[in-house]
Design an enzyme around this catalytic site. Structure first.
Site: not given
Length: 344
Positions: A12, A32, A80, A124, A126, A148, A152, A199, A230
Site C-alpha cells: 500500500i 526497514n 504504514f 484495519s 480487523t 495483529y 491496531k 485471497l 468480503r
C-alpha cells in the site's frame, strides 16, 4: 514541505507514494525492508519520473529517525510500517506487540520533538473483530480477535490519548478492508513473503502456476453461493484515500476515523470467477472446512468518507482482478523476477 511515508516500499505504501508524487507532493520514505523490497521504490521513481529520498532504517532506531526529521522539512507523516500477518501474530504475539506498539511510540515521540503533529495511521477493519451487523460503520464496537488486530486497536487508542493530551495534533485513522489490485503499469504490486495470507494474491499465484489450487474455507455460509463475502478495494483507490485524508488534516485537529472500502462484498467464488475471466487461466479450487473465527459477510459503510473526505472507491472487481493479473503475469516471482534482457 515533505510527507514522510513509513513503510513506503510496501504494497500500500508504494502505491500511495506514486499518487502523492503525481499530486505534486514531495515525499521521504523510511522502510526497514523486513517485508518489502527496495526494487519497489526504484519502480515508483520510474513510474512517476521523480526522484525522492529513501532511508532503509528501522523506526525504533530513534537517532536515525530523528536525523531524517532534521534533514528534511517534514509536514506530515503517513504511517504504514508494521508487522501485518494475522497467522504469524497468533504464533508470535510478543513480536507483534513489541514492534507495532514500540515503533509507533518512537515515531510519535520523534514527531513531537520535531514539531510535526499531522499523522495518517494505517489501521484495519480487523479492529471490528466479529461484526454483529453489516455494513460496518465507524461507530461499530471494536474488539479485535487476534494479536495483529489488537495492536491496531491499541495504537488507535494511543493516538486518541496523544491528541487528548496535545490538542494541536491532527490524526486520521484509516480502517482498510481488503486491498487488492496493482498499479495499471504492472510495475508495482503485492509481493508477499512466502505463501500469501490473502485471497487474491493466492489466486494470482495459482493462475501463474506457483501454487496448485485455492483452498475455499467453507461453502455452507448463509450467502448466495455459500462462501464468505468480503469487501475488496483496489489499492489505487485506497492510496487516493490517503491524499484526501491529508487535505482533511490541513484544516482539522483531533482524531478522525474513516472506513476505506467499496461498501459492497464479493464472495470467494465470485473472486475466483472474476480472476479466471481477467487472466484467461483456469483457477482450480478445493472446498475445505471453515476456519475458526471467520464470519459469513463483512463489508464497509463508507458514507462518512464520502461526506467528509469527498472520497469513494471507483474501481470494480474487473479492474481489481485485471490489474492483479497484469502485475503477477509480468512479475511471476514478484520483485525477485529478473528484469527482462533487451533483445539486440
Amino acid at each position: 514541505m515533505a510527507i514522510l511515508v513509513t513503510g513506503g516500499a510496501g504494497y500500500i505504501g508504494s502505491h500511495t507514494c506514486v499518487e502523492l508524487l503525481n499530486a505534486g507532493f514531495e515525499i521521504v520514505v523510511v522502510d526497514n525492508l523486513s517485508n518489502s523490497h527496495p526494487e519497489a521504490l526504484k519502480r515508483v521513481s520510474e513510474i512517476t519520473n521523480i526522484r525522492f529520498a529513501s532511508y532503509f532504517i528501522d523506526l525504533m532506531d530513534r537517532e536515525s529517525l530523528d536525523h531524517v526529521f532534521k534533514e528534511h522539512k517534514i509536514d506530515a507523516v503517513i504511517h504504514f510500517a508494521g508487522l501485518k500477518a494475522v497467522g504469524e501474530s497468533v504464533q508470535n504475539p510478543l513480536k507483534y506487540y513489541h514492534y507495532n506498539l514500540m515503533s509507533t511510540t518512537t515515531l510519535c515521540e520523534v514527531m513531537e520533538a520535531n514539531g510535526v503533529r499531522r499523522l495518517i495511521f494505517s489501521s484495519s477493519a480487523t479492529v471490528y473483530g466479529l461484526p454483529k451487523q453489516v455494513p460496518i460503520d465507524e461507530g461499530a464496537p471494536v474488539g479485535a480477535v487476534n494479536p495483529y488486530g489488537r495492536t491496531k486497536q491499541m495504537i488507535e487508542q494511543m493516538l486518541q490519548d496523544v491528541v487528548d493530551a496535545n490538542p494541536g495534533w491532527s490524526v486520521a485513522i484509516l480502517r482498510y478492508f481488503n486491498p487488492v489490485g496493482a498499479h495499471e503499469s504492472g510495475r508495482i504490486g503485492e509481493d508477499p513473503n512466502g505463501v500469501p495470507n490473502n485471497l487474491v494474491p493466492y489466486i494470482a499465484q495459482v493462475a501463474v502456476g506457483r501454487l496448485a489450487e485455492v483452498s475455499v474455507y467453507g461453502d455452507d455460509y448463509e450467502t448466495a453461493d455459500g462462501t464468505g463475502v468480503r469487501d475488496y478495494i483496489h489499492v489505487v483507490d485506497l492510496a487516493l484515500g490517503h491524499l484526501k485524508a491529508l487535505i482533511k488534516l490541513e484544516h482539522a485537529t483531533g482524531v478522525h476515523i474513516y472506513n476505506l472500502g467499496t461498501g459492497r462484498g464479493y464472495s470467494v467464488l465470485e473472486m475466483i470467477a472474476a480472476f479466471q475471466e481477467a487472466s484467461g487461466r483456469p483457477i482450480p479450487y478445493r472446498i475445505t472446512g471453515r476456519r475458526p473465527g471467520d464470519v459469513a459477510v463483512c463489508y464497509a459503510e463508507t458514507t462518512k468518507a464520502a461526506a467528509e473526505l469527498n472520497w469513494r472507491a471507483e474501481r470494480g472487481i474487473a479492474e481489481m482482478c485485471r490489474d492483479s493479473w497484469r502485475w503477477q503475469s509480468m512479475n511471476p516471482r514478484g520483485y525477485r523476477t529478473p528484469e527482462p534482457v533487451a533483445q539486440t
